[in-house]
Write a protein that holds these residues in place. Sequence first.
Motif, PDB file in Angstrom:
ATOM      1  N   ASN A   1       0.837  -1.196   0.000  1.00  8.73           N
ATOM      2  CA  ASN A   1       0.000   0.000   0.000  1.00  8.73           C
ATOM      3  C   ASN A   1       0.873   1.247   0.000  1.00  8.73           C
ATOM      4  OD1 ASN A   1      -2.701  -0.661  -0.230  1.00  8.73           O
ATOM      5  ND2 ASN A   1      -2.927  -1.085   1.943  1.00  8.73           N
ATOM      6  N   ALA A   2       0.634   2.122  -0.951  1.00 12.73           N
ATOM      7  CA  ALA A   2       1.341   3.390  -1.037  1.00 12.73           C
ATOM      8  C   ALA A   2       0.471   4.526  -0.515  1.00 12.73           C
ATOM      9  CB  ALA A   2       1.751   3.678  -2.479  1.00 12.73           C
ATOM     10  N   TYR A   3      -0.844   4.307  -0.496  1.00  8.53           N
ATOM     11  CA  TYR A   3      -1.775   5.362  -0.092  1.00  8.53           C
ATOM     12  C   TYR A   3      -3.026   4.714   0.478  1.00  8.53           C
ATOM     13  CZ  TYR A   3      -4.586   9.632  -0.383  1.00  8.53           C
ATOM     14  OH  TYR A   3      -5.350  10.725  -0.084  1.00  8.53           O
ATOM     15  N   VAL A   4      -3.469   5.238   1.616  1.00 10.94           N
ATOM     16  CA  VAL A   4      -4.693   4.784   2.270  1.00 10.94           C
ATOM     17  C   VAL A   4      -5.468   6.037   2.648  1.00 10.94           C
ATOM     18  CG1 VAL A   4      -5.665   3.480   4.192  1.00 10.94           C
ATOM     19  CG2 VAL A   4      -3.489   2.750   3.189  1.00 10.94           C
ATOM     20  N   GLU A   5      -6.791   6.037   2.391  1.00 11.60           N
ATOM     21  CA  GLU A   5      -7.562   7.258   2.611  1.00 11.60           C
ATOM     22  C   GLU A   5      -8.875   6.973   3.329  1.00 11.60           C
ATOM     23  OE1 GLU A   5      -7.606  10.611  -0.365  1.00 11.60           O
ATOM     24  OE2 GLU A   5      -9.595   9.743  -0.691  1.00 11.60           O
ATOM     25  N   PHE A   6      -9.211   7.893   4.226  1.00 13.30           N
ATOM     26  CA  PHE A   6     -10.486   7.893   4.937  1.00 13.30           C
ATOM     27  C   PHE A   6     -11.301   9.088   4.459  1.00 13.30           C
ATOM     28  CE2 PHE A   6      -7.615   5.752   7.800  1.00 13.30           C
ATOM     29  CZ  PHE A   6      -8.390   4.799   8.452  1.00 13.30           C
ATOM     30  N   ARG A   7     -12.615   9.009   4.582  1.00 14.06           N
ATOM     31  CA  ARG A   7     -13.492  10.164   4.463  1.00 14.06           C
ATOM     32  C   ARG A   7     -14.058  10.396   5.856  1.00 14.06           C
ATOM     33  NH1 ARG A   7     -17.232  10.083  -0.776  1.00 14.06           N
ATOM     34  NH2 ARG A   7     -16.007  11.646  -1.831  1.00 14.06           N
ATOM     35  N   ILE A   8     -13.850  11.618   6.364  1.00  8.66           N
ATOM     36  CA  ILE A   8     -14.243  11.875   7.747  1.00  8.66           C
ATOM     37  C   ILE A   8     -15.028  13.172   7.866  1.00  8.66           C
ATOM     38  CG2 ILE A   8     -12.280  10.581   8.666  1.00  8.66           C
ATOM     39  CD1 ILE A   8     -10.895  13.257   9.225  1.00  8.66           C
TER      40      ILE A   8
END
Length: 148
Positions: free
Chosen positions: A41-48
């Motif tokens: 994984n190079a990028y992990v994203e949440f929506r908050i």
Amino acid sequence: MLRGIATVNLYVEDPDATAAWYAEVLGIEPYFHTAGPDGRNAYVEFRIGDLEQELGFVDRRFAPAGMAAPGDDAPNGGGAATAGPVIHWYVDDLAGSLARLLELGATPLDPITERGPGFVTASVVDPFGNALGIMTNVHYLEQVGARS
């Protein structure tokens, strides 16, 4: 020119471990992952939050050349370094906004880069040493449209 925060990106040593910790803190799982060339994984994203704004964790291996890790003097053998998050502000005209920032004395940090369909970023270092990101982002427009 700056309409609202589109994405906050933090550069981290281990995106998966960081995401696991934030999943515990936030009580939600990340909604997006993308792998680097090595499959990690190079990028992990949440929506908050109420506007489902994006909080992303980028593997430090992919940080712009002028971005320092905490405690570093200057990465990649050169000049002044900036550290901390890159907060990407939504702009309608990415190329025009980048040109304007450079005209006003900012220095390039990361060139215009397509991150995926509908997500294009660039960043500069302002005259005071702060990273400033700009971005076109379809999610930002979706959120604005949903509130209208």
